[in-house]
Design a protein around this motif. Structure first.
Motif, PDB file in Angstrom:
ATOM      1  N   ALA A 229      11.281  -9.581  11.890  1.00  0.00           N
ATOM      2  CA  ALA A 229      12.121  -9.511  10.688  1.00  0.00           C
ATOM      3  C   ALA A 229      11.610 -10.410   9.564  1.00  0.00           C
ATOM      4  N   GLY A 230      11.034 -11.546   9.899  1.00  0.00           N
ATOM      5  CA  GLY A 230      10.592 -12.470   8.863  1.00  0.00           C
ATOM      6  C   GLY A 230       9.169 -12.252   8.397  1.00  0.00           C
ATOM      7  N   THR A 231       8.529 -11.190   8.841  1.00  0.00           N
ATOM      8  CA  THR A 231       7.146 -10.918   8.463  1.00  0.00           C
ATOM      9  C   THR A 231       7.094  -9.981   7.253  1.00  0.00           C
ATOM     10  N   SER A 232       5.891  -9.732   6.781  1.00  0.00           N
ATOM     11  CA  SER A 232       5.699  -8.873   5.607  1.00  0.00           C
ATOM     12  C   SER A 232       5.538  -7.410   5.972  1.00  0.00           C
ATOM     13  N   LEU A 233       5.684  -7.053   7.240  1.00  0.00           N
ATOM     14  CA  LEU A 233       5.512  -5.669   7.646  1.00  0.00           C
ATOM     15  C   LEU A 233       6.652  -4.793   7.147  1.00  0.00           C
ATOM     16  N   GLY A 234       6.324  -3.538   6.862  1.00  0.00           N
ATOM     17  CA  GLY A 234       7.335  -2.571   6.502  1.00  0.00           C
ATOM     18  C   GLY A 234       8.066  -2.075   7.738  1.00  0.00           C
ATOM     19  N   THR A 235       9.166  -1.390   7.510  1.00  0.00           N
ATOM     20  CA  THR A 235       9.980  -0.911   8.622  1.00  0.00           C
ATOM     21  C   THR A 235       9.196   0.003   9.554  1.00  0.00           C
TER      22      THR A 235
ATOM     23  N   VAL B 182      -2.052  -7.162  14.708  1.00  0.00           N
ATOM     24  CA  VAL B 182      -0.754  -7.291  14.048  1.00  0.00           C
ATOM     25  C   VAL B 182      -0.769  -8.480  13.093  1.00  0.00           C
ATOM     26  N   GLU B 183      -1.353  -9.579  13.560  1.00  0.00           N
ATOM     27  CA  GLU B 183      -1.417 -10.783  12.714  1.00  0.00           C
ATOM     28  C   GLU B 183      -2.240 -10.537  11.455  1.00  0.00           C
ATOM     29  N   ALA B 184      -3.357  -9.818  11.610  1.00  0.00           N
ATOM     30  CA  ALA B 184      -4.189  -9.507  10.449  1.00  0.00           C
ATOM     31  C   ALA B 184      -3.448  -8.594   9.476  1.00  0.00           C
ATOM     32  N   LEU B 185      -2.678  -7.646  10.007  1.00  0.00           N
ATOM     33  CA  LEU B 185      -1.916  -6.753   9.138  1.00  0.00           C
ATOM     34  C   LEU B 185      -0.827  -7.517   8.396  1.00  0.00           C
ATOM     35  N   ILE B 186      -0.176  -8.434   9.080  1.00  0.00           N
ATOM     36  CA  ILE B 186       0.851  -9.244   8.426  1.00  0.00           C
ATOM     37  C   ILE B 186       0.238 -10.065   7.297  1.00  0.00           C
ATOM     38  N   ALA B 187      -0.933 -10.652   7.555  1.00  0.00           N
ATOM     39  CA  ALA B 187      -1.603 -11.442   6.521  1.00  0.00           C
ATOM     40  C   ALA B 187      -2.002 -10.574   5.342  1.00  0.00           C
ATOM     41  N   ARG B 188      -2.488  -9.371   5.641  1.00  0.00           N
ATOM     42  CA  ARG B 188      -2.904  -8.463   4.566  1.00  0.00           C
ATOM     43  C   ARG B 188      -1.709  -8.015   3.742  1.00  0.00           C
ATOM     44  N   ARG B 189      -0.621  -7.679   4.413  1.00  0.00           N
ATOM     45  CA  ARG B 189       0.575  -7.266   3.663  1.00  0.00           C
ATOM     46  C   ARG B 189       1.132  -8.427   2.838  1.00  0.00           C
ATOM     47  N   GLY B 190       1.067  -9.632   3.388  1.00  0.00           N
ATOM     48  CA  GLY B 190       1.586 -10.794   2.673  1.00  0.00           C
ATOM     49  C   GLY B 190       0.787 -11.140   1.438  1.00  0.00           C
ATOM     50  N   SER B 191      -0.491 -10.753   1.420  1.00  0.00           N
ATOM     51  CA  SER B 191      -1.349 -11.061   0.265  1.00  0.00           C
ATOM     52  C   SER B 191      -1.261 -10.015  -0.831  1.00  0.00           C
ATOM     53  N   GLN B 192      -0.596  -8.896  -0.517  1.00  0.00           N
ATOM     54  CA  GLN B 192      -0.444  -7.853  -1.505  1.00  0.00           C
ATOM     55  C   GLN B 192       0.698  -8.169  -2.468  1.00  0.00           C
TER      56      GLN B 192
END
Length: 248
Positions: free
Chosen positions: A140-146, A233-243
């Motif tokens: 819930a606290g990550t930058s991932l979409g639903t 998953v961690e790399a995707l979260i980082a990538r989404r957070g940088s967008q």
């Protein structure tokens, strides 16, 4: 008119109660527990409408008032056999998903008959959905979409299923299949894999058999694959957070 399938309505207690007539002798929980007990003792082959009826002390046709078919019975068993998912507590998302995936694999190994059920069908029952709920909560606290959070849950549950299927196939093979313990698998391959036909595989096997290579520990293969997935998953979260607009 409700679009909920009858079996799903039963699992969630959404069926309308009869207005008249005697109180039902049975309930879905009792039938499900009886079917699971048979599967635990005899495997899935021992489960039938007749065997469950005998166990709960009714005529087979009586069961059809509660489960419409054997397929429905297997669906409720698939949900009822699951334990509660691990508690999230104060764990960070990665530590929790690691524990969640391991617990997912372990309950499948504890009840290998689950591996014969259509486990990859969309979850409909309250217990299976509670496992999905915990993954969504952990992320819930990550930058991932639903949609991405749902996909993480699907990917990790698929990995747990594959791992459990592989281990169960080695430790509890089907009748007539050879018994192959994981610790013996590499040594067996060395005897049959010829370098001219499988040069890369042959070199890898001869550089260190599974179970003998440096850094190998019991369950290391499971952790290695799990870490690969969680790294992604961690790399995707980082990538989404940088967008732009990513992260919270």
């Amino acid at each position: 008119m409700s679009q909920i399938p009858p079996v799903m309505a039963r699992m969630w207690g959404r069926e309308p109660a009869p207005r008249r007539g005697p109180r039902p002798r049975l309930d879905l929980g009792t039938i499900t527990a009886a079917a699971i007990a048979i599967a635990d003792a005899e495997g899935l082959a021992g489960v039938s409408m007749s065997s469950v009826a005998v166990r709960v002390g009714v005529a087979p046709m009586t069961l059809y008032r509660y489960v419409g078919s054997k397929e429905e019975l297997l669906t409720v068993m698939c949900d009822g056999a699951l334990p509660a998912p691990p508690e999230l507590g104060d764990l960070a998302w990665r530590a929790y998903l690691a524990a969640w995936t391991r617990a997912n694999r372990d309950f499948l190994l504890g009840r290998p008959w689950l591996l014969s059920l259509p486990y990859l069908t969309p979850p409909m029952g309250p217990r299976r959905l509670s496992w999905l709920e915990r993954v969504l909560d952990a992320l819930a606290g990550t930058s991932l979409g639903t949609g991405e959070k749902f996909n993480v849950a699907t990917t990790l549950s698929g990995y747990a299923l594959t791992s459990a299927t592989t281990i169960a196939g080695m430790l509890e093979p089907e009748p007539g299949d050879p018994v192959v313990h994981p610790s013996d698998y590499g040594a067996m391959l060395v005897e049959v894999v010829e370098p001219h036909a499988y040069p890369a595989l042959s070199a890898a096997l001869r550089s260190g058999l599974p179970g003998e290579a440096d850094g190998w520990t019991e369950d290391g293969d499971f952790r290695f694959g799990l870490d690969l997935l969680l790294d992604g998953v961690e790399a995707l979260i980082a990538r989404r957070g940088s967008q732009p607009g990513g992260g919270r």
